[in-house]
Write an enzyme that holds these catalytic residues in place. Structure first.
Site, mmCIF file in Angstrom:
data_model
loop_
_atom_site.group_PDB
_atom_site.id
_atom_site.type_symbol
_atom_site.label_atom_id
_atom_site.label_comp_id
_atom_site.label_asym_id
_atom_site.label_seq_id
_atom_site.Cartn_x
_atom_site.Cartn_y
_atom_site.Cartn_z
ATOM 1 N N LYS A 12 0.837 -1.207 0.000
ATOM 2 C CA LYS A 12 0.000 0.000 0.000
ATOM 3 C C LYS A 12 0.862 1.243 0.000
ATOM 4 O O LYS A 12 2.051 1.226 0.352
ATOM 5 C CB LYS A 12 -0.941 0.005 1.209
ATOM 6 C CG LYS A 12 -0.259 -0.074 2.584
ATOM 7 C CD LYS A 12 0.291 1.237 3.103
ATOM 8 C CE LYS A 12 1.000 1.101 4.433
ATOM 9 N NZ LYS A 12 1.674 2.354 4.856
ATOM 10 N N PRO A 104 9.079 -3.542 -0.783
ATOM 11 C CA PRO A 104 10.293 -3.175 -0.045
ATOM 12 C C PRO A 104 10.155 -3.432 1.450
ATOM 13 O O PRO A 104 9.145 -3.085 2.066
ATOM 14 C CB PRO A 104 10.448 -1.685 -0.339
ATOM 15 C CG PRO A 104 9.807 -1.501 -1.679
ATOM 16 C CD PRO A 104 8.646 -2.445 -1.695
ATOM 17 N N ILE A 105 11.179 -4.052 2.020
ATOM 18 C CA ILE A 105 11.171 -4.388 3.443
ATOM 19 C C ILE A 105 11.435 -3.129 4.268
ATOM 20 O O ILE A 105 12.345 -2.356 3.964
ATOM 21 C CB ILE A 105 12.233 -5.462 3.739
ATOM 22 C CG1 ILE A 105 11.880 -6.758 2.993
ATOM 23 C CG2 ILE A 105 12.333 -5.730 5.233
ATOM 24 C CD1 ILE A 105 12.975 -7.808 3.044
ATOM 25 N N GLY A 108 7.704 1.269 4.419
ATOM 26 C CA GLY A 108 6.508 2.085 4.565
ATOM 27 C C GLY A 108 5.373 1.678 3.660
ATOM 28 O O GLY A 108 4.432 2.445 3.442
ATOM 29 N N MET A 109 5.423 0.428 3.129
ATOM 30 C CA MET A 109 4.381 -0.042 2.212
ATOM 31 C C MET A 109 3.598 -1.236 2.743
ATOM 32 O O MET A 109 2.799 -1.823 2.022
ATOM 33 C CB MET A 109 4.995 -0.393 0.858
ATOM 34 C CG MET A 109 5.494 0.804 0.066
ATOM 35 S SD MET A 109 5.916 0.351 -1.618
ATOM 36 C CE MET A 109 4.304 -0.182 -2.263
ATOM 37 N N GLY A 110 3.826 -1.600 3.999
ATOM 38 C CA GLY A 110 3.024 -2.655 4.605
ATOM 39 C C GLY A 110 3.289 -4.040 4.060
ATOM 40 O O GLY A 110 2.375 -4.866 4.036
ATOM 41 N N GLY A 111 4.529 -4.329 3.672
ATOM 42 C CA GLY A 111 4.831 -5.654 3.130
ATOM 43 C C GLY A 111 4.625 -6.766 4.136
ATOM 44 O O GLY A 111 4.070 -7.817 3.810
ATOM 45 N N SER A 113 2.568 -6.720 6.645
ATOM 46 C CA SER A 113 1.119 -6.852 6.832
ATOM 47 C C SER A 113 0.492 -7.622 5.681
ATOM 48 O O SER A 113 -0.432 -8.420 5.883
ATOM 49 C CB SER A 113 0.479 -5.463 6.952
ATOM 50 O OG SER A 113 0.953 -4.783 8.102
ATOM 51 N N ALA A 114 0.984 -7.394 4.465
ATOM 52 C CA ALA A 114 0.501 -8.156 3.312
ATOM 53 C C ALA A 114 0.834 -9.632 3.479
ATOM 54 O O ALA A 114 0.015 -10.509 3.156
ATOM 55 C CB ALA A 114 1.109 -7.611 2.022
ATOM 56 N N ASP A 146 -2.120 -2.390 9.819
ATOM 57 C CA ASP A 146 -2.226 -2.413 8.357
ATOM 58 C C ASP A 146 -2.758 -3.734 7.815
ATOM 59 O O ASP A 146 -3.079 -3.837 6.634
ATOM 60 C CB ASP A 146 -0.862 -2.140 7.713
ATOM 61 C CG ASP A 146 -0.427 -0.683 7.848
ATOM 62 O OD1 ASP A 146 -1.284 0.153 8.170
ATOM 63 O OD2 ASP A 146 0.760 -0.406 7.627
#
Length: 315
Positions: A12, A104-105, A108-111, A113-114, A146
């Site tokens: 995200k 990206p680990i 800030g993109m919620g990896g 959480s995904a 997230d």
């Protein structure tokens, strides 16, 4: 019983992110607008004959530069998600979980959480535990704010600590260029820096996302939208990683309508007018400035089961 299931969940970006002062519980109230974008994490779940939970990293994990250092033990969110689902349902089966990481680990993109959302969906299907998406979302919220959004995807306003979601039905596609960093930033560290930077400021608790920003996004008015994109975490991320400011300026010089940090950073999200404009920005940044980029679009759906034959990323 199905012997193997693959689930996919999106990363995200935060198109809007206002952060309140620290609360008594140590968290911060936020007002965020999340958008799920077409950069995905995959988790395959394969049945075991024992009750062990084993995690591995798929060799196609483009977000992992050093596989040997990637944590695969109890601290990994996929282990926590599978363990939580077993305890909640009483279905104590074993599972092999293989993660394909592309988000990206610590970016800030919620990896993470995904990963958790995909694990809950995959194991729920593999084990036949029959939980609804809402039940899985409530479970996931215990692992992180997230996770419920990664479960639902699309676009949503998030209040509270980001877990009080109100979906937005966007009719138009938005194109972005992501600029991932070669390093991560710890979310607690960025929040801590923000608190220090604002120590002598009067900070109020956010209660809503700017209605003008939501309206521009709903209408697809990108020129109106661009100056309304905001992230309170930007100043903290820039304080910890000043080079982000240089890359942000390069992105806007390359024609991006706006460049902002996603979440706690350090991934930058550059708003493009359309897919062709996105390609132009990428060409200029990659060829002329040597900046690594990823084209994405949103909104995209949340965590879902993949047909067995589809394992490659959908960008």
């Amino acid at each position: 019983m199905t012997q193997s299931v693959v689930a996919r969940a999106p990363g995200k970006i935060n198109c809007y992110f206002k952060v309140g002062p620290p609360r008594a519980d140590g968290y911060h109230s936020v007002a965020s607008l999340y958008m799920a974008v077409s950069l995905y994490e995959d988790v395959s779940a394969t049945a075991r004959t024992d009750q062990e939970i084993h995690v591995s990293l798929h060799p196609d994990s483009t977000a992992v530069s050093d596989p040997e250092s990637f944590p695969l033990g109890p601290e990994n969110l996929v282990v926590k998600a599978a363990t939580m689902l077993r305890e909640y349902t009483g279905h104590y089966a074993g599972v092999d979980l293989c993660i394909t990481k592309r988000v990206p680990i610590a970016g800030g993109m919620g990896g993470g959480s995904a990963d958790a959302a995909a694990t809950l969906v995959a194991c729920n299907a593999l084990w036949g535990t029959g939980l609804t998406r809402e039940e899985l979302s409530r479970l996931g919220a215990r692992l992180g704010a997230d996770v419920p959004f990664a479960m639902h995807g699309g676009a949503a306003v998030g209040l509270g600590v980001g877990d009080e979601l109100a979906p937005l039905l966007l009719r138009t596609r938005t194109d972005w260029v992501l600029v991932p960093a070669s390093y991560g930033l710890s979310t607690p560290r960025v929040y801590g820096m923000l608190d220090r930077l604002r120590a002598n400021e009067e900070v109020s608790t956010p209660t809503e996302v700017d209605p003008a920003m939501i309206g521009a996004l709903l209408d697809g008015e990108l020129e109106t939208l661009a100056p309304l994109l905001v992230n309170d975490m930007t100043r903290a991320a820039l304080a910890l990683a000043p080079e982000l400011g240089v890359v942000r300026d390069l992105g806007e010089a390359a024609g991006a309508l706006h460049a902002l940090v996603s979440g706690s950073g350090p991934t930058l999200a550059l708003l493009a007018r359309n897919q062709d404009h996105s390609a132009q920005i990428i060409t200029q940044l990659s060829d002329e400035a040597g900046v690594a980029t990823l084209p994405v679009h949103g909104p995209v759906p949340g965590a879902s089961i993949l047909p067995a034959v589809i394992i490659s990323p959908q960008l």
